[in-house]
Write an enzyme that holds these catalytic residues in place. Sequence first.
Site, PDB file in Angstrom:
ATOM      1  N   GLU A  24      -7.471 -10.700   2.224  1.00  0.00           N
ATOM      2  CA  GLU A  24      -7.165  -9.953   1.062  1.00  0.00           C
ATOM      3  C   GLU A  24      -5.978 -10.660   0.304  1.00  0.00           C
ATOM      4  O   GLU A  24      -5.162 -11.172   0.730  1.00  0.00           O
ATOM      5  CB  GLU A  24      -7.500  -8.800   0.716  1.00  0.00           C
ATOM      6  CG  GLU A  24      -8.791  -8.249   1.748  1.00  0.00           C
ATOM      7  CD  GLU A  24      -8.826  -6.941   2.261  1.00  0.00           C
ATOM      8  OE1 GLU A  24     -10.155  -6.470   2.310  1.00  0.00           O
ATOM      9  OE2 GLU A  24      -7.158  -6.516   2.734  1.00  0.00           O
ATOM     10  N   HIS A  31      -8.919  -3.479  12.455  1.00  0.00           N
ATOM     11  CA  HIS A  31      -8.145  -2.870  11.577  1.00  0.00           C
ATOM     12  C   HIS A  31      -8.830  -0.929  10.749  1.00  0.00           C
ATOM     13  O   HIS A  31      -8.583  -0.369  10.797  1.00  0.00           O
ATOM     14  CB  HIS A  31      -8.336  -3.951   9.789  1.00  0.00           C
ATOM     15  CG  HIS A  31      -7.450  -2.844   8.764  1.00  0.00           C
ATOM     16  ND1 HIS A  31      -6.534  -2.361   9.247  1.00  0.00           N
ATOM     17  CD2 HIS A  31      -7.927  -2.856   7.255  1.00  0.00           C
ATOM     18  CE1 HIS A  31      -5.982  -1.573   7.789  1.00  0.00           C
ATOM     19  NE2 HIS A  31      -6.999  -2.692   7.467  1.00  0.00           N
ATOM     20  N   TRP A  41       0.745  -1.058   0.375  1.00  0.00           N
ATOM     21  CA  TRP A  41      -0.473  -0.229  -0.296  1.00  0.00           C
ATOM     22  C   TRP A  41       1.228   1.245  -0.174  1.00  0.00           C
ATOM     23  O   TRP A  41       1.979   1.005   0.885  1.00  0.00           O
ATOM     24  CB  TRP A  41      -1.288  -0.259   1.072  1.00  0.00           C
ATOM     25  CG  TRP A  41      -2.242  -1.027   1.291  1.00  0.00           C
ATOM     26  CD1 TRP A  41      -2.530  -1.930   1.256  1.00  0.00           C
ATOM     27  CD2 TRP A  41      -3.159  -0.712   0.420  1.00  0.00           C
ATOM     28  NE1 TRP A  41      -3.198  -2.782   1.201  1.00  0.00           N
ATOM     29  CE2 TRP A  41      -4.584  -1.834   0.468  1.00  0.00           C
ATOM     30  CE3 TRP A  41      -3.771   0.937  -0.067  1.00  0.00           C
ATOM     31  CZ2 TRP A  41      -6.077  -1.418   0.314  1.00  0.00           C
ATOM     32  CZ3 TRP A  41      -5.241   0.864   0.394  1.00  0.00           C
ATOM     33  CH2 TRP A  41      -6.381  -0.147  -0.283  1.00  0.00           C
ATOM     34  N   ASP A  75      -7.750  -9.345   7.681  1.00  0.00           N
ATOM     35  CA  ASP A  75      -8.344  -8.181   8.005  1.00  0.00           C
ATOM     36  C   ASP A  75      -8.673  -7.900   9.619  1.00  0.00           C
ATOM     37  O   ASP A  75      -9.690  -9.233   9.128  1.00  0.00           O
ATOM     38  CB  ASP A  75      -8.925  -6.672   7.317  1.00  0.00           C
ATOM     39  CG  ASP A  75      -8.607  -6.553   6.113  1.00  0.00           C
ATOM     40  OD1 ASP A  75      -7.211  -6.553   5.593  1.00  0.00           O
ATOM     41  OD2 ASP A  75      -9.484  -5.863   6.083  1.00  0.00           O
ATOM     42  N   HIS A  97      -3.382 -11.725   3.125  1.00  0.00           N
ATOM     43  CA  HIS A  97      -3.592 -11.406   4.348  1.00  0.00           C
ATOM     44  C   HIS A  97      -5.181 -11.402   5.205  1.00  0.00           C
ATOM     45  O   HIS A  97      -5.945 -11.372   3.760  1.00  0.00           O
ATOM     46  CB  HIS A  97      -3.446 -10.382   4.820  1.00  0.00           C
ATOM     47  CG  HIS A  97      -3.735  -8.872   4.030  1.00  0.00           C
ATOM     48  ND1 HIS A  97      -3.702  -8.453   2.544  1.00  0.00           N
ATOM     49  CD2 HIS A  97      -4.284  -7.533   4.475  1.00  0.00           C
ATOM     50  CE1 HIS A  97      -4.083  -7.630   2.517  1.00  0.00           C
ATOM     51  NE2 HIS A  97      -5.073  -7.265   3.705  1.00  0.00           N
ATOM     52  N   HIS A 113      -1.135  -6.219   6.290  1.00  0.00           N
ATOM     53  CA  HIS A 113      -1.872  -6.002   5.534  1.00  0.00           C
ATOM     54  C   HIS A 113      -0.853  -5.963   3.781  1.00  0.00           C
ATOM     55  O   HIS A 113      -1.013  -5.647   2.774  1.00  0.00           O
ATOM     56  CB  HIS A 113      -2.465  -4.380   5.502  1.00  0.00           C
ATOM     57  CG  HIS A 113      -3.452  -5.098   6.014  1.00  0.00           C
ATOM     58  ND1 HIS A 113      -4.327  -5.152   6.402  1.00  0.00           N
ATOM     59  CD2 HIS A 113      -2.967  -3.874   7.888  1.00  0.00           C
ATOM     60  CE1 HIS A 113      -4.878  -5.113   7.813  1.00  0.00           C
ATOM     61  NE2 HIS A 113      -4.252  -4.478   8.574  1.00  0.00           N
ATOM     62  N   HIS A 170     -15.866  -2.578   4.121  1.00  0.00           N
ATOM     63  CA  HIS A 170     -15.400  -3.136   5.482  1.00  0.00           C
ATOM     64  C   HIS A 170     -16.334  -3.656   6.332  1.00  0.00           C
ATOM     65  O   HIS A 170     -16.685  -4.473   7.391  1.00  0.00           O
ATOM     66  CB  HIS A 170     -14.096  -3.097   5.815  1.00  0.00           C
ATOM     67  CG  HIS A 170     -12.708  -3.168   4.986  1.00  0.00           C
ATOM     68  ND1 HIS A 170     -12.461  -2.576   3.739  1.00  0.00           N
ATOM     69  CD2 HIS A 170     -12.018  -3.490   5.221  1.00  0.00           C
ATOM     70  CE1 HIS A 170     -11.264  -2.963   3.015  1.00  0.00           C
ATOM     71  NE2 HIS A 170     -10.918  -3.605   4.729  1.00  0.00           N
TER      72      HIS A 170
END
EC number: 3.5.1.9
Length: 206
Positions: free
Chosen positions: A171, A58, A18, A54, A52, A48, A159
């Site tokens: 994800e 998160h 990210w 969540d 991974h 992340h 989410h």
Amino acid sequence: MGKLIDVSMPLSSTIPIWPGDTLFAYELTWTKEESGSVNVGQVTMSTHTGTHIDAPFHFDSNGERVLELDLDLYAGTALVVDVSGRECIRPDDLKDVSLEGIQRVLLKTGSWKDRSVFPSIITCLHESLAAYLFENGVRLIGVDVPSVDPLDSKELSAHHALHSKGIHILEGLVLDDIEPGKYHLMALPLPLKEADGSPVRAVLSR
């Protein structure tokens, strides 16, 4: 159980992350020459990175942390569904898919074309999908992209909608060569007591 099929992203210094997040790094703290007996390494990474899960913490400060999650969610029968070519997945996109007896759904979007770079656009999940999955008994949703929401989303509607229905999130799967159908999934998070997410080694078998 048949042969295991790895559907995880390899963790290395070249893995895309990210924007602005912690770079992945592995290095030796001690070499065998230095210690006299062993090589010992250390890893630095975001929770992340790559493939991974969540934890609700998160995106919800009062949500469950990784060690509080039900491990049964991350192992068992899973249905891989091909939803390639769509911008956002809605209930209508799954209307012809039988979810009877299915608690884990893995969506093959094919929208992360080049895994050597972080994507600019991905197929996301519409928040209305959460209620549909819940009504059909689904407890875990997996995607082959970094997020269930648009990459620039601050509201994280998908989410929160999934969390409100008790549906957990996996994800960063690699489903490019996986045919649609039923598999046995194993994608166990590390026992990180306080964490908001965890890398997993996700594998499928038939």
